[in-house]
Design a protein around this motif. Structure first.
Motif, PDB file in Angstrom:
ATOM      1  N   UNK A 168       0.576  -1.175  -0.005  1.00 57.74           N
ATOM      2  CA  UNK A 168      -0.358  -0.148   0.003  1.00 57.74           C
ATOM      3  C   UNK A 168       0.596   1.435  -0.242  1.00 57.74           C
ATOM      4  N   UNK A 169       0.961   2.622  -1.100  1.00 61.70           N
ATOM      5  CA  UNK A 169       1.273   3.239  -0.708  1.00 61.70           C
ATOM      6  C   UNK A 169       0.226   4.098  -0.472  1.00 61.70           C
ATOM      7  N   UNK A 170       0.999   5.824   0.759  1.00 62.34           N
ATOM      8  CA  UNK A 170      -0.306   6.511   1.743  1.00 62.34           C
ATOM      9  C   UNK A 170       0.630   7.979   0.581  1.00 62.34           C
ATOM     10  N   UNK A 171      -0.535   8.313   0.395  1.00 63.02           N
ATOM     11  CA  UNK A 171       0.198   9.755   0.161  1.00 63.02           C
ATOM     12  C   UNK A 171      -1.388  10.180   0.220  1.00 63.02           C
ATOM     13  N   UNK A 172      -0.991  11.001   1.494  1.00 63.35           N
ATOM     14  CA  UNK A 172      -2.223  11.659   2.162  1.00 63.35           C
ATOM     15  C   UNK A 172      -1.678  12.831   3.543  1.00 63.35           C
ATOM     16  N   UNK A 209      -3.441   2.115  -3.941  1.00 61.04           N
ATOM     17  CA  UNK A 209      -2.640   3.774  -3.694  1.00 61.04           C
ATOM     18  C   UNK A 209      -4.053   4.635  -2.671  1.00 61.04           C
ATOM     19  N   UNK A 210      -4.056   4.748  -1.564  1.00 63.38           N
ATOM     20  CA  UNK A 210      -4.129   5.797  -0.799  1.00 63.38           C
ATOM     21  C   UNK A 210      -4.133   7.240  -0.977  1.00 63.38           C
ATOM     22  N   UNK A 211      -5.085   8.170  -1.507  1.00 61.46           N
ATOM     23  CA  UNK A 211      -4.755   9.182  -1.405  1.00 61.46           C
ATOM     24  C   UNK A 211      -5.514  10.167  -1.072  1.00 61.46           C
ATOM     25  N   UNK A 231      -2.868  14.180   7.259  1.00 60.44           N
ATOM     26  CA  UNK A 231      -4.705  13.682   8.402  1.00 60.44           C
ATOM     27  C   UNK A 231      -5.325  12.665   8.468  1.00 60.44           C
ATOM     28  N   UNK A 232      -5.969  12.259   8.762  1.00 60.39           N
ATOM     29  CA  UNK A 232      -7.378  11.824   8.654  1.00 60.39           C
ATOM     30  C   UNK A 232      -7.517  10.440   8.100  1.00 60.39           C
ATOM     31  N   UNK A 233      -8.465  11.052   7.197  1.00 65.39           N
ATOM     32  CA  UNK A 233      -9.165  10.195   6.574  1.00 65.39           C
ATOM     33  C   UNK A 233      -8.038   9.078   5.103  1.00 65.39           C
ATOM     34  N   UNK A 234      -7.027   9.057   4.662  1.00 65.42           N
ATOM     35  CA  UNK A 234      -6.103   9.175   3.973  1.00 65.42           C
ATOM     36  C   UNK A 234      -5.221   7.760   4.914  1.00 65.42           C
TER      37      UNK A 234
END
Length: 404
Positions: free
Chosen positions: A14-18, A96-98, A20-23
């Motif tokens: 998983x790639x996290x781009x973001x 991918x999560x953004x 604070x909270x939601x992503x």
């Protein structure tokens, strides 16, 4: 502890781009069940949540929960070299999560269609205030706005006062949960259509206001069919009687949910209102709704004579759902929380102990686990870059150039 190999998302990248909270909350849940989560942060301070609320040695205690099991990689996304590394990671990732504003990733050459053209199996979860389409898509959208537009704020609070917020970032968190659900469904679809190499990916478009709106029960048909606008009703659950918050003699708040037909009768007998227990007009909910004030008054009158522990004992014996409203202090010593092992003991890098909330939901065969708490900024730079084939010399040069 469960081994990593036994975890349901082991092997998923998983790639996290973001920020604070939601992503980040969405990625956090995937990491809790075994996914390898690489979180990209700015070298200048990282995710702002690192300094939110209560701090320890300059870092938020929230961070230890929100970023557990994640690998922190610092990248200057304003530099082409930083964006190129991010693109490499994106093309290798399963998910991918953004949660940038719509259009930001496209400017960086990392939009869903751009990545899909190279890797058709790309799954991208996009969390934003208003979604990727529509006239409001380019506006900034925080959870508070999503809660307001989605209907939750309007029905929260007392009728004679302005709307109130829930005491946590519920809009962001609900959106994150929708993101997790969407990611799992997209992953399932990819796997049954050919897997990581040949399967079909897709975009999961999560709007904060829509996620909140999805919780709003019968709001739409009630208005469309009957012209009813649900209003604020304080601690009561409108149209479902009795279900309210009452105050006991010792000043404690107690929630009593006696809205089932049989439960209502047991409740009335327990509080000494035999007349109401046998009243045919009160046998069903639609009849009770017409006499809501009378019923709530009878329950409150009984609570006025009881301390909370005694009230709970009586109601438990009558098999009536009831409970006090817990603070975190109550939770930390509650036998149910403890029996369910809802707290985990960990420690910071300096050895200081800290408790974190345990992981939910509980899977019987492949439960989640906290492998490590929130990492230091850039803690995994070398590990991640080496996995992409970068040498020690190249990594040092990236640091020198301000990319990391």
């Amino acid at each position: 502890m469960t081994s990593k190999q036994a975890m349901p998302l082991a092997g998923i990248k998983v790639l996290e781009l973001g920020t604070l909270i939601a992503g980040p909350f969405c990625a956090r849940m995937l990491g809790e069940f075994g996914a390898e989560v690489i979180k990209v942060e700015s070298p200048q301070g990282g995710d702002p949540i690192r300094t939110w609320r209560v701090l320890k040695d300059g870092t938020s205690l929230w961070w230890s929960v929100q970023s557990r099991n994640k690998k922190s990689l610092t990248l200057n996304m304003k530099s082409e070299k930083g964006r190129e590394i991010a693109r490499q990671l994106a093309l290798e990732a399963d998910i991918i999560i953004e949660n940038y504003r719509p259009g930001v990733l496209e400017k960086w050459g990392m939009g869903y269609e751009q990545l899909k053209a190279i890797n058709p199996a790309t799954i991208m979860v996009r969390l934003s205030g208003f979604g990727q389409t529509g006239p409001m898509k380019d506006l900034p959208g925080f959870g508070a706005i999503g809660e307001s537009m989605g209907g939750l704020r309007y029905v929260s609070g007392h009728a004679d006062r302005p709307p109130v917020r829930v005491g946590v970032s519920i809009g962001d968190s609900v959106a994150a949960l929708h993101g997790v659900i969407g990611a799992m469904m997209a992953l399932r679809h990819r796997d049954v259509t050919g897997g990581r190499l040949k399967g079909e990916g897709q975009m999961v478009d999560v709007a904060l206001y829509e996620s909140v709106f999805n919780l709003m029960e019968s709001l739409v048909p009630e208005y469309d069919h009957a012209g009813v606008v649900r209003e604020r009703t304080g601690g009561a659950l409108p149209g479902i009687v009795p279900s309210n918050t009452y105050t006991t003699r010792d000043g404690e708040n107690i929630v009593i949910a006696g809205n089932g037909d049989a439960i209502f009768k047991r409740l009335m007998l327990a509080i000494g209102r035999i007349d109401m227990a046998g009243d045919p007009e009160l046998e069903r909910n639609d009849g009770r709704v017409k006499r809501t004030g009378e019923i709530d008054g009878a329950i409150q009158a009984w609570c006025d004579t009881m301390e909370i522990d005694s009230a709970l004992t009586v109601l438990k014996a009558a098999d009536v759902p009831a409970g006090k409203i817990y603070s975190v202090r109550d939770m930390m010593t509650d036998p149910q929380f403890l029996a369910r092992e809802m707290f985990e003991q960990h420690q910071f890098a300096d050895g200081t102990p800290v408790k974190l909330p345990a992981i939910s939901p509980k899977l019987s065969a492949t439960p989640g686990q906290t492998r490590w708490i929130g990492p230091a900024l850039g803690q995994h730079n070398e590990e991640v870059l080496q996995s992409l084939g970068y040498s020690a010399e190249q990594i040092a040069a990236l640091k020198q150039d301000g990319v990391l």
